[in-house]
Design a protein around this motif. Structure first.
Motif, PDB file in Angstrom:
ATOM      1  N   GLY A 256       0.824  -1.331  -0.022  1.00  0.00           N
ATOM      2  CA  GLY A 256       0.092   0.004   0.025  1.00  0.00           C
ATOM      3  C   GLY A 256       0.813   1.163  -0.047  1.00  0.00           C
ATOM      4  N   ILE A 257       2.041   1.224   0.343  1.00  0.00           N
ATOM      5  CA  ILE A 257       3.014   2.382   0.220  1.00  0.00           C
ATOM      6  C   ILE A 257       2.998   2.933  -1.113  1.00  0.00           C
ATOM      7  CG2 ILE A 257       5.430   3.150   0.468  1.00  0.00           C
ATOM      8  CD1 ILE A 257       5.682   0.876   2.685  1.00  0.00           C
ATOM      9  N   PHE A 258       2.766   2.067  -2.314  1.00  0.00           N
ATOM     10  CA  PHE A 258       2.949   2.509  -3.566  1.00  0.00           C
ATOM     11  C   PHE A 258       1.622   2.740  -4.024  1.00  0.00           C
ATOM     12  CE2 PHE A 258       6.408  -0.627  -2.264  1.00  0.00           C
ATOM     13  CZ  PHE A 258       7.495   0.040  -2.780  1.00  0.00           C
ATOM     14  N   SER A 259       1.580   3.629  -4.957  1.00  0.00           N
ATOM     15  CA  SER A 259       0.239   4.135  -5.667  1.00  0.00           C
ATOM     16  C   SER A 259      -0.029   3.013  -6.917  1.00  0.00           C
ATOM     17  CB  SER A 259       0.301   5.577  -6.027  1.00  0.00           C
ATOM     18  OG  SER A 259       0.634   6.586  -5.125  1.00  0.00           O
ATOM     19  N   LEU A 260      -1.031   2.060  -6.365  1.00  0.00           N
ATOM     20  CA  LEU A 260      -0.913   0.897  -7.401  1.00  0.00           C
ATOM     21  C   LEU A 260      -2.423   0.876  -7.705  1.00  0.00           C
ATOM     22  CD1 LEU A 260       1.167  -1.676  -5.834  1.00  0.00           C
ATOM     23  CD2 LEU A 260       2.009  -0.290  -7.712  1.00  0.00           C
ATOM     24  N   SER A 261      -2.691   0.126  -9.010  1.00  0.00           N
ATOM     25  CA  SER A 261      -4.406  -0.031  -8.979  1.00  0.00           C
ATOM     26  C   SER A 261      -4.536  -1.462  -8.435  1.00  0.00           C
ATOM     27  CB  SER A 261      -4.285  -0.280 -10.551  1.00  0.00           C
ATOM     28  OG  SER A 261      -3.641  -1.597 -10.810  1.00  0.00           O
ATOM     29  N   VAL A 262      -5.784  -1.660  -8.330  1.00  0.00           N
ATOM     30  CA  VAL A 262      -6.450  -2.578  -7.548  1.00  0.00           C
ATOM     31  C   VAL A 262      -5.819  -4.070  -7.938  1.00  0.00           C
ATOM     32  CG1 VAL A 262      -8.346  -3.814  -6.679  1.00  0.00           C
ATOM     33  CG2 VAL A 262      -8.570  -1.490  -6.727  1.00  0.00           C
TER      34      VAL A 262
END
Length: 321
Positions: A256-262
Motif C-alpha cells: 500500500g506504500i506504492f500508488s497501485l491499481s487494485v
C-alpha cells in the motif's frame, strides 16, 4: 603482515582497473541495452540520463566496497556502517535538493546517489590511509604480482558471475512478465525490491560469517570453523524467520506504500506472501555461499548462486507464466 599488505595493494589496483573498464563499457552499451530491454519511449530519456550518471560513479562505489571489505576483514565492521549511514543521509538530502529545488528529475536522483558514494569513499579513504594502524599503507604493495592476482580472481571471478546472474535473472523475468501484462512487471519490481531489503540482512550476516570462518580456515582450526558455520546458519535462519513473519503480516501495508491499481496491488500482496516462504531457505543459501568463499570454494559458491538465481528460477518462471 607483509603478505597482507601485498594482497590488499593488488586488490586496490584491480578494483581501480575493473571500475574504469566497467565505466567505459557501461556508457558505451547503455543505449543498446535500454533498447533490448524495451524501455518505453516516454521514459527512455530519463532512464538513459540516470544510468549514464550512475556509470560515472562506478569507481567510487567499487573503491568504497573495497575499502569497507578490508576494514571488515580486519574485524572493524562498525566504521564502514557509519560511513554508509552518512552517505545514505546525504543521498536523501541531495535528492530533495536536486529533484525538488532544482527540478533535475531522474538525473538529479542519480547525482545524489553518486555524490553520496563519493562522500562514503572519501571518509573510508581518510580513515584507512590516515587512521588505520592495523594495515599501514605502503606504495610498494601496489605492484601487481601474478600469484596474488591469481588467488584474488580464483575467488573473485565466481563472485562476479554470481552478481551478474542476478541482473540476468531480473532481465529474463521482466521479459517473461512483459509478454503477459505490464502490471506483472510493476508488481515484480516492487516485490523484488522488498525482497532485496530483507535479504540485505542475510548478506550482512554473510559478510560477518565470511571473515570469521576465513580466519579459522587460515589457522586450520576445524572446531572454530564448525562453530562459525553453525552459529552463522542459526542466526541467519532466526533472522529470516522473523522477516518471513513480518512480511506475511505486513504484506498489505507494504504494498500500500506504492500508488497501485487494485489489480497490481493484489499481485504485489500475493507475490510477497508467497515469496516470504522462501526467506529462510534463501538466507541459508546466502550464508553457505559465504562459507564457501571463506574456505577457497569460489566455484562451489558460484554453483549455489546459479542454482538459486538462474537454473531453477527461470524455467519455473516461464512454465508458471
Amino acid at each position: 603482515m607483509k603478505a597482507m599488505r601485498k594482497t590488499v595493494g593488488n586488490a586496490a589496483i584491480l578494483a581501480i582497473i575493473m571500475s574504469l573498464i566497467m565505466t567505459v563499457l557501461g556508457m558505451m552499451a547503455m543505449k543498446p541495452l535500454l533498447g533490448i530491454m524495451k524501455t518505453p519511449d516516454d521514459i527512455f530519456k530519463d532512464a538513459y540520463a540516470y544510468i549514464m550518471v550512475i556509470c560515472g560513479g562506478i569507481a567510487a562505489q567499487m573503491l568504497y566496497n573495497f575499502l569497507s571489505s578490508v576494514l571488515r576483514a580486519l574485524g572493524n565492521s562498525k566504521v564502514p556502517l557509519y560511513f554508509l549511514i552518512l552517505a545514505a543521509l546525504l543521498n536523501i538530502v541531495l535528492d530533495m535538493v536536486f529533484i525538488i529545488a532544482f527540478h533535475m528529475g531522474a538525473a538529479g536522483a542519480a547525482w545524489a546517489t553518486v555524490l553520496g558514494q563519493i562522500a562514503s569513499l572519501a571518509l573510508a579513504a581518510v580513515f584507512h590511509f590516515r587512521l588505520n594502524r592495523e594495515l599501514p599503507f605502503r606504495r610498494k604493495a601496489l605492484r601487481l604480482r601474478r600469484s596474488i592476482v591469481g588467488e584474488i580472481y580464483s575467488i573473485g571471478v565466481p563472485a562476479i558471475i554470481a552478481q551478474g546472474a542476478m541482473s540476468v535473472m531480473n532481465y529474463c523475468v521482466n521479459l517473461i512478465f512483459g509478454s503477459l501484462d505490464s502490471s506483472y512487471v510493476t508488481a515484480y519490481g516492487i516485490v523484488y525490491k522488498i525482497q532485496q531489503f530483507v535479504l540485505f540482512a542475510a548478506f550482512g550476516l554473510r559478510d560477518a560469517i565470511t571473515p570469521i570462518v576465513s580466519f579459522s580456515y587460515g589457522m586450520q582450526n576445524a572446531k572454530r570453523i564448525r562453530e562459525g558455520v553453525r552459529c552463522g546458519l542459526l542466526y541467519t535462519s532466526v533472522l529470516m524467520l522473523v522477516c518471513t513473519a513480518a512480511v506475511e503480516i505486513l504484506a498489505q501495508p507494504l504494498a500500500g506504500i506504492f500508488s497501485l491499481s487494485v489489480g497490481t496491488m493484489g499481485l504485489c500482496v500475493t507475490g510477497l506472501r508467497v515469496l516470504a516462504v522462501s526467506f529462510v531457505f534463501a538466507g541459508a543459501n546466502i550464508a553457505i555461499q559465504g562459507v564457501f568463499q571463506a574456505t577457497e570454494g569460489g566455484v562451489q559458491s558460484l554453483l549455489v548462486s546459479l542454482l538459486r538465481q538462474l537454473i531453477f528460477v527461470l524455467p519455473a518462471a516461464w512454465l508458471f507464466a
